[in-house]
Design a protein around this motif. Structure first.
Motif, PDB file in Angstrom:
ATOM      1  N   PHE A 187       4.100  -0.276  -0.434  1.00 16.84           N
ATOM      2  CA  PHE A 187       4.600   0.940  -0.481  1.00 16.84           C
ATOM      3  C   PHE A 187       6.146   0.754  -0.693  1.00 16.84           C
ATOM      4  O   PHE A 187       6.771   1.406  -1.660  1.00 16.84           O
ATOM      5  CB  PHE A 187       4.408   1.538   0.699  1.00 16.84           C
ATOM      6  N   LEU A 188       6.809  -0.238   0.044  1.00 15.74           N
ATOM      7  CA  LEU A 188       8.136  -0.461  -0.252  1.00 15.74           C
ATOM      8  C   LEU A 188       8.708  -0.624  -1.617  1.00 15.74           C
ATOM      9  O   LEU A 188       9.702  -0.121  -2.093  1.00 15.74           O
ATOM     10  CB  LEU A 188       8.901  -1.085   0.811  1.00 15.74           C
ATOM     11  N   LEU A 189       8.025  -1.754  -1.955  1.00 13.77           N
ATOM     12  CA  LEU A 189       8.136  -2.343  -3.137  1.00 13.77           C
ATOM     13  C   LEU A 189       7.899  -1.666  -4.467  1.00 13.77           C
ATOM     14  O   LEU A 189       8.479  -1.545  -5.491  1.00 13.77           O
ATOM     15  CB  LEU A 189       7.906  -3.656  -3.331  1.00 13.77           C
ATOM     16  N   GLY A 190       6.667  -0.919  -4.496  1.00 15.49           N
ATOM     17  CA  GLY A 190       6.164  -0.332  -5.679  1.00 15.49           C
ATOM     18  C   GLY A 190       5.747   1.042  -5.788  1.00 15.49           C
ATOM     19  O   GLY A 190       5.441   1.555  -6.755  1.00 15.49           O
ATOM     20  N   LEU A 231      -3.519   1.462  -6.735  1.00 11.46           N
ATOM     21  CA  LEU A 231      -4.123   1.007  -7.805  1.00 11.46           C
ATOM     22  C   LEU A 231      -4.497  -0.517  -7.390  1.00 11.46           C
ATOM     23  O   LEU A 231      -5.750  -1.149  -7.599  1.00 11.46           O
ATOM     24  CB  LEU A 231      -3.184   0.514  -9.053  1.00 11.46           C
ATOM     25  N   GLY A 232      -3.525  -1.328  -6.610  1.00 12.99           N
ATOM     26  CA  GLY A 232      -3.927  -2.546  -6.011  1.00 12.99           C
ATOM     27  C   GLY A 232      -5.176  -2.571  -4.913  1.00 12.99           C
ATOM     28  O   GLY A 232      -5.885  -3.432  -5.145  1.00 12.99           O
ATOM     29  N   ILE A 233      -5.149  -1.573  -4.306  1.00  8.86           N
ATOM     30  CA  ILE A 233      -6.150  -1.415  -3.405  1.00  8.86           C
ATOM     31  C   ILE A 233      -7.547  -1.262  -4.168  1.00  8.86           C
ATOM     32  O   ILE A 233      -8.576  -2.158  -3.574  1.00  8.86           O
ATOM     33  CB  ILE A 233      -5.843  -0.498  -2.205  1.00  8.86           C
ATOM     34  N   LEU A 234      -7.398  -0.419  -4.861  1.00  8.41           N
ATOM     35  CA  LEU A 234      -8.881  -0.039  -5.612  1.00  8.41           C
ATOM     36  C   LEU A 234      -9.258  -1.316  -6.503  1.00  8.41           C
ATOM     37  O   LEU A 234     -10.378  -1.633  -6.408  1.00  8.41           O
ATOM     38  CB  LEU A 234      -8.683   1.013  -6.479  1.00  8.41           C
ATOM     39  N   LEU A 235      -8.414  -1.998  -7.162  1.00  8.04           N
ATOM     40  CA  LEU A 235      -8.640  -3.383  -7.845  1.00  8.04           C
ATOM     41  C   LEU A 235      -9.323  -4.372  -6.890  1.00  8.04           C
ATOM     42  O   LEU A 235     -10.363  -5.023  -7.167  1.00  8.04           O
ATOM     43  CB  LEU A 235      -7.594  -3.955  -8.725  1.00  8.04           C
ATOM     44  N   GLY A 236      -8.903  -4.492  -5.672  1.00 10.43           N
ATOM     45  CA  GLY A 236      -8.990  -5.321  -4.764  1.00 10.43           C
ATOM     46  C   GLY A 236     -10.672  -5.272  -4.338  1.00 10.43           C
ATOM     47  O   GLY A 236     -11.401  -5.949  -4.174  1.00 10.43           O
ATOM     48  N   CYS A 295       0.373  -7.409  -6.004  1.00 10.59           N
ATOM     49  CA  CYS A 295      -0.503  -8.341  -5.403  1.00 10.59           C
ATOM     50  C   CYS A 295      -0.673  -8.392  -3.728  1.00 10.59           C
ATOM     51  O   CYS A 295      -1.754  -8.458  -3.323  1.00 10.59           O
ATOM     52  CB  CYS A 295       0.635  -9.792  -5.567  1.00 10.59           C
ATOM     53  N   LEU A 296       0.286  -7.608  -3.069  1.00  7.47           N
ATOM     54  CA  LEU A 296       0.063  -7.417  -1.754  1.00  7.47           C
ATOM     55  C   LEU A 296      -0.935  -6.320  -1.567  1.00  7.47           C
ATOM     56  O   LEU A 296      -1.888  -6.313  -0.740  1.00  7.47           O
ATOM     57  CB  LEU A 296       1.581  -6.856  -1.318  1.00  7.47           C
TER      58      LEU A 296
END
Length: 236
Positions: free
Chosen positions: A59-62, A69-74, A190-191
């Motif tokens: 959240f802090l970086l992106g 989006l990252g959560i969904l892809l994972g 990535c995170l």
């Protein structure tokens, strides 16, 4: 830090963690209560890492959209892997062991991405996340190896397969550190990707399987204790 040192760090964390789980399976009895507690401990500890480390850093970086989006892809990655496996393996014990092994390998890769990326952040997330991965890989390696023992696989093969599942952590660590040097957005993605992968596996596999192994309180105690251990390590 040098990228090759970080990569070696990733390989060590991944392979030693799952390898120790495979080694432990040779000595620990196939006691459902013990496995239930270990899986619960894993779920609680990793839930802490996801909610207090991976997602806040993302959240802090992106920002929220990159994180979502990252959560969904994972989550999608794990669902696809599980769906493919359901169609190809029919032996229950082999299927259980293979599913756990593939799941461990699949989510060790984005965990490696997160580990490599985490060493680029301003916090001490890298060492903390490394410890978390090492600890949670042990019961996962153990759980993967128990069905192999029931199938009377040789100890050397059990150690080989359990250690093999940790290799993607090192590969992911290299790519996470390398790609993360270009953009904070990539680090955040990535995170969040690793967070989504772990969140799904915790909810869909680790905690339900822990409860199915033993209907008593051992898994619930493990979950709570794992979360508390995370808090202690965080504020130490």
């Amino acid at each position: 830090m040098d990228i090759w040192i970080i990569t070696l760090y990733g390989f060590t964390v991944g392979m030693i963690g799952t390898g120790l789980g495979g080694l432990a399976s040779l000595f620990v009895k196939s006691n459902n209560k013990i496995l239930s507690f270990l899986l619960g401990l894993t779920g609680g500890f990793m839930m802490f890492i996801v909610t207090f480390h991976l997602l806040p850093e993302s959240f802090l970086l992106g920002g929220i959209y990159i994180t979502l989006l990252g959560i969904l892809l994972g989550i999608l990655l794990v669902i696809i892997a599980e769906h493919k496996l359901d169609k190809t393996v029919h032996n229950p014990l082999s299927k259980s062991s293979l599913l756990l092994g593939i799941s461990i390998a699949v989510h060790n890769f984005p965990e490696g991405l997160a580990l490599g990326s985490s060493f680029l952040t301003m916090s001490n997330l890298g060492p903390t996340l490394s410890l978390a991965m090492l600890l949670h890989n042990i019961p996962e390696g153990l759980s993967m190896s128990i069905p192999l023992r029931i199938n009377k696989l040789s100890p050397l093969k059990i150690l080989f397969y359990s250690t093999l599942a940790g290799i993607p952590t090192g590969i992911g660590t290299f790519l996470g550190f390398y790609m993360g040097t270009f953009s904070h957005i990539i680090i955040a993605l990535c995170l969040a990707f690793a967070g989504g992968t772990m969140l799904y596996i915790i909810c869909d596999e680790i905690i339900p399987n822990a409860k199915n192994l033993h209907k008593g309180r051992s898994s619930s105690i493990g979950v709570v204790l794992g979360f508390v251990v995370g808090i202690i390590l965080y504020f130490k």
